[in-house]
Design an enzyme around this catalytic site. Structure first.
Site, mmCIF file in Angstrom:
data_model
loop_
_atom_site.group_PDB
_atom_site.id
_atom_site.type_symbol
_atom_site.label_atom_id
_atom_site.label_comp_id
_atom_site.label_asym_id
_atom_site.label_seq_id
_atom_site.Cartn_x
_atom_site.Cartn_y
_atom_site.Cartn_z
ATOM 1 C CE LYS A 1 2.691 5.340 13.857
ATOM 2 N NZ LYS A 1 3.045 4.037 13.274
ATOM 3 C CE LYS B 1 -3.325 0.456 9.762
ATOM 4 N NZ LYS B 1 -2.189 0.350 10.721
#
Length: 289
Positions: free
Chosen positions: A170, A238
């Site tokens: 990811k 983030k």
């Protein structure tokens, strides 16, 4: 199956809804009463605590903002692992640090809970349509047990390795997505500054080698400067931190990733954190103003 679902935000709500439509019994938990009411309105059940969500569940899915929230849900005294029955399948679809996923999986195994890190890609549209790409880390046998449930929220579901591997994939996904958004933004700025209509210009790009899912879904809204969040700049910021940290851990240099991370940080610093990550266009425009 009896499925507990913790985290009913932009991604979690439509994922839970698709599981309800697939005739699973879904018990949802979220800090927002409005989100709980929305789940109840389509036939889901709601819980007032994590313990109530986990009770009786065969599978628990979490979709949370970041590593601290996942650790809190998993490890709190009244949290998931404290109330999970032996044999529970725990699927964390959040995007978090790989080391957090490994920490949770090891603690889960000690309680005979089968954990998988299964972050998703596809944004809000993919969550609504049930067409997410899901990259799964963990034991192969647990992946096979989870495949049926995951098939109701995604279409590309791949076991990519051991605990934490899903999160590493990811991170790679997010650095590519961020880079493409930045380049599409630069293409729009170049076309407009050159007196070329970016609409047909990007239509051509979308049909050629430069084509991408981002161009397919976002080129028109970017040209119109519509940045309603499907995935917020704050969250991509983030995620780029996760990507750069993973690079340090692996001992590799990713210079383009570092540049994209700085552009996303600039978008956040300029007050665009709540906008869609396609709002990188605003940063490129500001550089050129």
């Amino acid at each position: 199956m009896n499925i507990g679902f913790i985290g009913l935000g932009i991604m979690g709500s439509p994922m839970a809804a698709n599981l309800v439509r697939a005739d699973h019994t879904v018990v949802g938990y979220d800090v927002s009463a409005e989100r709980l009411a929305a789940l109840a309105a389509i036939g889901g059940k709601t819980a007032s605590s994590i313990a109530e969500t986990v009770a009786g569940a065969d599978v628990v899915i979490t979709m949370l903002p970041d590593s601290p929230q996942v650790e809190e849900v998993a490890f709190a005294g009244d949290g998931l692992l404290a109330h999970a029955k032996p044999g529970l399948l725990y699927i964390d679809t959040s995007t978090i640090r790989p080391e957090t996923s490994r920490k949770v999986a090891q603690a889960a195994a000690a309680r005979d809970v089968h954990a998988l890190d299964a972050p998703v890609s596809g944004g809000e549209r993919g969550a609504v349509d049930g067409t997410l790409s899901i990259m799964v880390g963990g034991r192969a046998e647990d992946f096979e047990a989870a495949r049926q449930v995951l098939s109701h929220v995604g279409t590309t579901i791949v076991h990519v390795g051991p605990y934490g591997a899903g999160q590493t994939v990811k991170a790679a996904n997010q650095l590519v997505v961020g880079g493409i958004y930045g380049l599409v933004a630069e293409a729009i700025v170049l076309l407009e500054a050159s007196g070329v209509d970016p609409g047909p210009g990007l239509d051509v790009l979308a049909g050629g080698l430069a084509g991408s899912r981002i161009l397919e879904l976002k080129r028109h809204s970017m040209i119109k400067r519509e940045f309603t969040p499907g995935f917020r700049i704050d969250l991509h910021h983030k995620d780029m931190g996760i990507a750069t940290a993973a690079a340090r851990e692996a001992g590799v240099s990713l210079p383009l990733t570092g540049m994209v991370a700085q552009l996303i940080a600039a978008a956040r610093a300029q007050g665009h954190g709540g906008l869609d990550h396609s709002a990188l266009l605003k940063v490129i425009e500001r550089i050129n103003s």
